[in-house]
Design a protein around this motif. Structure first.
Motif, PDB file in Angstrom:
ATOM      1  N   GLU A 287       0.811  -1.232   0.000  1.00  0.00           N
ATOM      2  CA  GLU A 287       0.000   0.000   0.000  1.00  0.00           C
ATOM      3  C   GLU A 287       0.839   1.274   0.000  1.00  0.00           C
ATOM      4  OE1 GLU A 287      -2.546  -0.775   3.424  1.00  0.00           O
ATOM      5  OE2 GLU A 287      -4.127  -1.427   2.060  1.00  0.00           O
TER       6      GLU A 287
ATOM      7  N   LYS B  70     -10.910   3.509   1.803  1.00  0.00           N
ATOM      8  CA  LYS B  70     -10.229   3.680   0.514  1.00  0.00           C
ATOM      9  C   LYS B  70     -11.174   4.238  -0.543  1.00  0.00           C
ATOM     10  CE  LYS B  70      -6.696   0.262   1.293  1.00  0.00           C
ATOM     11  NZ  LYS B  70      -6.356  -1.144   1.055  1.00  0.00           N
TER      12      LYS B  70
ATOM     13  N   LEU C 299      -9.069   5.849  -3.578  1.00  0.00           N
ATOM     14  CA  LEU C 299      -8.105   4.820  -3.948  1.00  0.00           C
ATOM     15  C   LEU C 299      -8.807   3.640  -4.599  1.00  0.00           C
ATOM     16  CD1 LEU C 299      -5.934   4.869  -0.709  1.00  0.00           C
ATOM     17  CD2 LEU C 299      -5.376   5.880  -2.919  1.00  0.00           C
TER      18      LEU C 299
ATOM     19  N   ASP D 210      -0.592   3.571  -2.603  1.00  0.00           N
ATOM     20  CA  ASP D 210      -1.793   4.240  -2.092  1.00  0.00           C
ATOM     21  C   ASP D 210      -1.414   5.383  -1.156  1.00  0.00           C
ATOM     22  OD1 ASP D 210      -3.479   2.585  -3.460  1.00  0.00           O
ATOM     23  OD2 ASP D 210      -3.852   1.233  -1.782  1.00  0.00           O
TER      24      ASP D 210
ATOM     25  N   PHE E 161      -2.541   3.939   7.351  1.00  0.00           N
ATOM     26  CA  PHE E 161      -2.916   2.664   6.758  1.00  0.00           C
ATOM     27  C   PHE E 161      -2.786   1.552   7.784  1.00  0.00           C
ATOM     28  CE2 PHE E 161      -2.262   5.205   3.074  1.00  0.00           C
ATOM     29  CZ  PHE E 161      -3.114   4.673   2.121  1.00  0.00           C
TER      30      PHE E 161
ATOM     31  N   SER F  49     -11.792  -1.215   5.852  1.00  0.00           N
ATOM     32  CA  SER F  49     -10.683  -0.564   5.152  1.00  0.00           C
ATOM     33  C   SER F  49     -11.098  -0.163   3.734  1.00  0.00           C
ATOM     34  CB  SER F  49      -9.467  -1.484   5.082  1.00  0.00           C
ATOM     35  OG  SER F  49      -9.043  -1.835   6.380  1.00  0.00           O
TER      36      SER F  49
ATOM     37  N   THR G 215      -2.341   9.439  -1.223  1.00  0.00           N
ATOM     38  CA  THR G 215      -2.986  10.220  -0.154  1.00  0.00           C
ATOM     39  C   THR G 215      -2.100  11.373   0.291  1.00  0.00           C
ATOM     40  OG1 THR G 215      -2.085   8.896   1.649  1.00  0.00           O
ATOM     41  CG2 THR G 215      -4.178   8.191   0.740  1.00  0.00           C
TER      42      THR G 215
END
Ligand code: ATP
Ligand code: MG
Lengths: 258, 259
Positions: A125, B51, B56, A128, B90, B47, A132
């Motif tokens: 991730e 996202k 995402l 990702d 995360f 989760s 962000t």
């Protein structure tokens, strides 16, 4: 029927991935020309791709040039044309073997490393997280890799060509007993600008494709360590195919109607 | 009395992966300056929900309003701008392993806000202090840290840019109880002192009681219960009851093979 279905599925998926790669390439290229540019990252990648590939590329070129000289000598002895060794070595290396072998070696080293690195970033991730943090992964991860590869490959191939010719020179003068000055004179006489230009164009194109394939497969990898492993393999195999294919196309375009 | 526009408003959100339906019509409002906690079983799509809000993942159906503006159909450029208001921790940390700890924390400050390195480093070290990490770790790489330390670096990175909206995906998982409480307090401070709006995912009921203004439970792709924190112990909902007391018997059946 089943057989046709299998072929159909294969063809469809082949076209689908071709389409995906094209879109990815379009995105990557459009980001290359728009700021911000990460010069530090480009430099870092250039070191990775160029400097650290020098030993393996140099060694490949040296041994190939030497072997080439030996073979041509054996082949041309019958016609009493020992002088052709220098000419064929320099043309063979500069036009074909330098860029192709250099490209393949770098693809094996770099394309796989890119796929593994980006693939790991994908599955953990990190990509990702990058998004962000308002950073475009194409700009931050992919553009620097492609820019660096396109700049570095020609430099690397110049080195490979020089070392390859030198490998031939060593065998010709040390083992086959050629005159050194005459050998070098023939080498210089036979080498034309178009040869050098084609060598550099090929190198840049190969650099583009091997970094594109490494980035594409890494960026789109799925499913943990296994997915990263698959991405690495796919990156190397597709880079090889693209290098051999574009090499043929460039050769035909530049030398096809000589 | 005027009804305030919610900061985040999720309407009928659907998301599936292939045949697997994960979110099946989520509706949830988060008011500005509110701390919402989402609970729910493992694999229930918590989760994935975060996202989707961040863009995402692309939902198949539904809207996500941020200050009244739907973010689902946004262009990449608009999304990038809207993301600069978010901070995200995360679940797995997602630290950049090629960068040092302080560069991780300062990443958003340097890349997105264009702050110079010295200044960003000072802020990064300060934020690391907030999560109980001292300046010694700043120059280490994430792989040299323990799991709980990595989590806290992720937390420091999420709050580094003083974002308006912060998502915490299991902030206290893997931490000792004392450190967990430090982190709970930090989240409360973010909401109270900085006025941030937060969504926190957690399995830790003590954490829910400490940080939530509102709690919501997700089950089979839907929000099956939501309410103020104090109602959670007498929700009158069998699913919530079973979940907060951690019982294997009840309406929620885990698919496990019995010998
Ligand atoms: N990228 C993806 N591709 C396919 N399936 C996915 C993907 N991400 C999540 N899923 C699936 O969606 C479901 C929900 O996942 P999610 O990570 O949201 O669970 P969660 O509620 O956060 O669970 P946990 O509490 O264990 O973190 C899981 O069944 C998972 O298999
Ligand atoms: Mg989760």
């Amino acid at each position: 029927m089943n057989f046709l279905a299998t072929i159909g599925t294969f063809v469809i998926s082949a076209f689908a991935s071709l389409g995906n790669i094209s879109i990815f390439a379009y995105n990557a290229v459009s980001h290359i020309f728009r700021p911000p540019f990460y010069f530090g990252l480009i430099w870092q990648q250039m070191l990775h791709i160029g400097y650290f590939s020098l030993p393996v590329v140099g060694m490949t070129a040296l041994f190939t040039g030497a072997a080439l000289a030996q073979q041509i000598y054996l082949g041309s002895e019958r016609f009493n044309a020992e002088g052709t060794v220098a000419a064929i070595v320099v043309i063979g290396i500069v036009r074909e073997l330098g860029p192709v072998l250099g490209g393949l070696m770098v693809a094996g080293r770099v394309s796989s490393a890119m796929a593994a690195e980006l693939g790991t970033m994908r599955v953990t991730e990190q990509i990702d997280a990058l998004v962000t943090l308002s950073t475009d992964p194409f700009k931050y991860l992919i553009a620097p890799r492609i820019i660096a590869a396109v700049i570095t490959m020609p430099l690397l191939v110049i080195v490979a060509n020089t070392i390859g010719v030198f490998g031939g020179f060593i065998i010709a003068t040390e083992k086959l007993g050629f005159n050194e000055a005459a050998y070098l004179q023939i080498t210089v006489d036979f080498l034309e600008w178009v040869d050098i230009r084609s060598s550099l164009v090929k190198a840049a194109v190969f650099g583009f494709f091997l970094s594109l394939m490494g980035s594409y497969h890494g960026y789109n990898s799925r499913g943990g360590a296994q997915g990263v492993g698959r991405a690495t393999t796919d990156a190397v195999v597709s880079s090889f195919i693209m290098i051999l294919l574009t090499n043929l196309l460039i050769t035909i375009t530049l030398f096809g109607n000589e | 009395m005027t009804i305030e526009q919610p900061k985040i408003s999720i309407k009928n959100l659907h998301k599936s992966f292939g045949k697997k339906i994960v979110l099946d019509g989520i509706n949830l409002d988060v008011a500005a300056g509110e701390s919402v906690v989402i609970i729910g079983g493992s694999g229930s799509g918590k989760s994935v929900l975060l996202k989707c809000i961040l863009g995402l993942l692309q939902p198949e159906q539904g809207q996500i309003f941020l200050d009244g503006k739907d973010v689902v159909p946004m262009s990449a450029r608009e999304r990038k701008k809207s993301l600069s208001r978010f901070g995200m921790l995360f679940q797995g940390g997602a630290l950049f392993d090629s960068l040092s700890v302080w560069e991780n924390v300062a990443f958003g400050l340097i890349q997105a806000k264009g702050m110079d390195k010295e200044e960003a480093r000072i802020i990064a070290v300060e934020k690391l202090g907030r999560v109980g990490l001292n300046a010694d770790v700043a120059d280490l790489h994430p792989s040299e840290l323990s799991g709980g330390m990595q989590k806290r670096v992720g937390l420091a990175r999420a709050i580094a840019g003083d974002p308006e909206i912060i998502f915490f995906d299991e902030p206290t998982t893997g931490l000792d109880p004392i450190m967990a409480d430090v982190i709970n307090r930090l989240i409360v401070e973010c909401v109270k002192d900085l006025g941030a709006t937060t969504i926190t995912i957690t399995h830790d009921m003590s954490s829910v009681r400490k940080i939530a203004d509102k709690a919501a439970m997700i089950f089979k792709g839907k929000i099956i219960w939501q309410g103020p924190r104090d109602d959670i112990d007498h929700s009158g909902n069998d699913y919530v009851e079973q979940f907060i007391h951690g019982r294997a018997e009840g309406p929620i059946q885990m698919d496990v093979l019995k010998p």
